[in-house]
Each structure stands twice: as C-alpha cells, then as structure tokens.
Write an enzyme that holds these catalytic residues in place. Structure first.
Site, PDB file in Angstrom:
ATOM      1  N   LEU A 281       0.837  -1.210   0.000  1.00 38.97           N
ATOM      2  CA  LEU A 281       0.000   0.000   0.000  1.00 38.97           C
ATOM      3  C   LEU A 281       0.870   1.257   0.000  1.00 38.97           C
ATOM      4  CD1 LEU A 281      -2.526  -1.318   2.682  1.00 38.97           C
ATOM      5  CD2 LEU A 281      -2.856  -1.235   0.191  1.00 38.97           C
TER       6      LEU A 281
ATOM      7  N   THR B 191      11.115  -3.592   3.222  1.00 43.20           N
ATOM      8  CA  THR B 191      10.192  -4.434   3.978  1.00 43.20           C
ATOM      9  C   THR B 191      10.678  -5.868   4.015  1.00 43.20           C
ATOM     10  OG1 THR B 191       7.855  -4.934   4.326  1.00 43.20           O
ATOM     11  CG2 THR B 191       8.581  -4.857   2.036  1.00 43.20           C
TER      12      THR B 191
ATOM     13  N   LYS C 286      14.783  -6.134   5.955  1.00 44.48           N
ATOM     14  CA  LYS C 286      15.027  -5.026   6.895  1.00 44.48           C
ATOM     15  C   LYS C 286      16.336  -5.152   7.676  1.00 44.48           C
ATOM     16  CE  LYS C 286      10.232  -3.773   7.754  1.00 44.48           C
ATOM     17  NZ  LYS C 286       9.246  -3.373   8.757  1.00 44.48           N
TER      18      LYS C 286
ATOM     19  N   ASP D 191       9.555   2.508  11.783  1.00 44.91           N
ATOM     20  CA  ASP D 191       8.484   1.619  12.272  1.00 44.91           C
ATOM     21  C   ASP D 191       8.095   1.965  13.713  1.00 44.91           C
ATOM     22  OD1 ASP D 191       8.134   0.110   9.965  1.00 44.91           O
ATOM     23  OD2 ASP D 191       9.726  -1.294  10.492  1.00 44.91           O
TER      24      ASP D 191
ATOM     25  N   ASN E  65       5.339 -13.802  24.506  1.00 40.69           N
ATOM     26  CA  ASN E  65       5.637 -14.462  23.231  1.00 40.69           C
ATOM     27  C   ASN E  65       5.483 -15.967  23.355  1.00 40.69           C
ATOM     28  OD1 ASN E  65       6.516 -14.206  20.483  1.00 40.69           O
ATOM     29  ND2 ASN E  65       8.449 -15.176  21.084  1.00 40.69           N
ATOM     30  N   ARG E  66       5.107 -16.597  22.217  1.00 39.32           N
ATOM     31  CA  ARG E  66       4.960 -18.058  22.175  1.00 39.32           C
ATOM     32  C   ARG E  66       6.248 -18.729  22.662  1.00 39.32           C
ATOM     33  NH1 ARG E  66       3.958 -20.604  16.337  1.00 39.32           N
ATOM     34  NH2 ARG E  66       5.965 -19.588  16.022  1.00 39.32           N
TER      35      ARG E  66
END
Ligand code: ATR
Length: 271
Positions: A21, A65, A69, A105, A151-152
């Site tokens: 986008l 992206t 990065k 970011d 976090n997992r």
C-alpha cells in the site's frame, strides 16, 4: 502528474510487494506537494543489488520491507543510532550515492497509539518478540510506557525484555499479566493465519485499547473481537500510515500530508 527527464524515483524493496500500500500513499503525497517524483514497488531477493541499483540509477529513497530489513544494513554507508538499536532499517535515503538508513516503524507504532491514548506511564502488553516487536518496544519504552512482552517462545520474550528493561512471559500466561493496552506484533492474523486471533476473546475485557499491526483488506479477528468487548481499537493500517508519513518527511524534509496519505491508503486497502 507529468513524468519527464527530471522525475525522481523512490520505491519499496521486499518480497512480496505486489500488494504493497506504500506506492498509493507516497505517490499521493508527492502529488499533493507538486514534487516531481514517482514511487514504485520493486520485488527483489537481493538487498545488495537493490542498494547498488539505487546508487547507479540515482533512486532517491527506498522503503525496505520483509525480508530485507536486517540484511539491507550490510549494504549501506551509514546507519543511524535508532536503526542500530532496533537492529533493522525500513528507510533508506540516497544523497549522491551515499546511502543512509533509519527506522520509522517505531514512530508508526507510537504515533498510531498516541492518536487514541496517552502512552507515558501506561502498562502495555506487547504480543510477539520478532522484528516488529523490537521496533514497537523500542518506541514504547522511549515514550515512557511500562512494557510487558508475551511471546509463544518465552526465551525470545526474555531476550527482548532484558534488552529494553521490560517484564516478560509466555503467550499462554497472558491471563496473569497486568496491563490495559494490548498490541499484537505477531504474524497471527496474517495469511495463512487470517481469521485467527493471537488471544482468547475472554482476555480482552480488561484492555481499554487494542492495537494490531497486522493489516489487510478486512479487519483482523483481534480487532473485531476487541470492538465487541468495547475496547478502543487501532487497526494495522494506522501504524503503516504513520511510519510512511515519517519516511516521507525523512526523504523530502517537508511535512507529510497526513490526511491525503490516509485517504490514499484506505482507498488502496479496500481495492
Ligand atoms: P516480524 O519481523 O514480522 O516481527 P518475526 O520476526 O518472524 O516477524 O516474528 C514473528 C512473531 O510472531 C514471533 O514473535 C512469533 O513467535 P515465536 O517467537 O514463538 O516464533 C510470532 N508468531 C508467529 N506465528 C505464531 C503463532 N502461530 N502463534 C503465536 N505466535 C506466533
């Protein structure tokens, strides 16, 4: 817009970028200011060759992206302190062949949240401990939030938490964590995990604000669940918009036409 011999070129590098986008937002911003420039999407596996191309062809600025990065950092002439601390570059500026990298970011995360709530002194639970989490945690801790990382893989939460002075836990221990703002930085909600939420719906009641960095043409499951529970919500497009506005200002040194970029983004997102 008239394209001629002095039109400047900007773009995004990554894979995939076919549905990015960013071109819609940046081209609308150039047009708003009457800047003779275009912004394109370049799908590439090689950040090294993209950096060379920017130098050779005089591409003035690049958004970077997934998955480049971190790797792009090896091919730049200069990296600012912010990008160094986050460990990733999402924005490159080319000044006569000298490539400098920064990261916007974190600005995206902070400004998207700040648009709906105060951040300083608030308890924020960040889900995830990957690259997106790093940028968000960097920004939120700088803005004075008390951050908890869930976090997992709990070891990764621990590593990130130690680096930025946060508390941490496993994602499955969420019910025992304190906080009233929740931010999802995991990839849960993205294809192929769309229509799945990273948290059980019953956990959402105690959060006043829920932000997702995942975006798409439809609202994520997390955002629709949070709306149903009466939380204020911030969809992923908001972070995307704010990081792009900061990129535009870094490249052009002009104020980003925020409403113009927002309109272009929302139109492109629903196309
Ligand atoms: P990004 O750069 O977008 O942050 P990443 O660095 O690969 O991507 O990080 C992805 C994050 O989403 C990680 O926190 C990951 O958790 P693990 O560290 O345990 O791998 C999280 N994630 C991905 N799939 C997940 C899932 N099915 N359930 C929970 N968390 C998930």
């Amino acid at each position: 817009m008239r394209i001629d011999a002095s039109t400047e070129l900007f773009g995004i590098i990554g894979r995939p970028v076919g549905h990015s986008l960013s071109p819609a937002m940046h081209n609308a911003a150039f047009e708003h200011w009457g800047i003779n420039a275009v912004y394109l999407a370049f799908e590439t596996d090689s950040p090294a060759k993209a950096a060379d191309a920017a130098r050779t062809l005089g591409i003035k600025g690049l958004s970077v992206t997934v998955p480049h990065k971190e790797t792009i950092m090896d091919f730049l002439d200069e990296i600012d302190e912010t990008a160094r601390q986050i460990g990733a570059v999402n924005t490159v500026k080319n000044l006569e062949g000298h490539l400098s990298g920064t990261n916007t970011d974190w600005i995206g995360a902070v400004e998207a949240l700040r648009a709906v709530t105060e951040i300083k002194g608030r308890r924020i639970v960040v889900l995830g401990a990957g690259g997106s989490a790093r940028a968000a945690v960097y920004g939120l801790t700088r803005a004075g939030a008390l951050v908890h990382i869930a976090n997992r893989t709990v070891e990764k939460a621990g590593q990130l938490a130690r680096e930025f002075g946060c508390s941490f836990s496993g994602l499955d221990e969420l019910s025992q964590t304190e906080g009233d703002i929740l931010i999802n930085t995991t990839s849960v909600g993205m294809t192929p995990l769309q229509n799945i939420s990273p948290v059980p719906e019953k956990e959402l009641d105690r959060f006043s604000v829920v932000m997702d960095i995942v975006y798409g043409s439809k609202k994520t499951r997390l955002i629709t669940d949070a709306e149903r529970h009466g939380c204020r919500t911030v969809p992923g497009t908001q972070m995307l918009l704010h990081q792009a506005a900061a990129q535009f200002e870094y490249w052009t040194e002009r104020q980003a036409p925020f409403e113009v970029m927002k309109k272009a983004l929302l139109e492109a997102a629903t196309r």
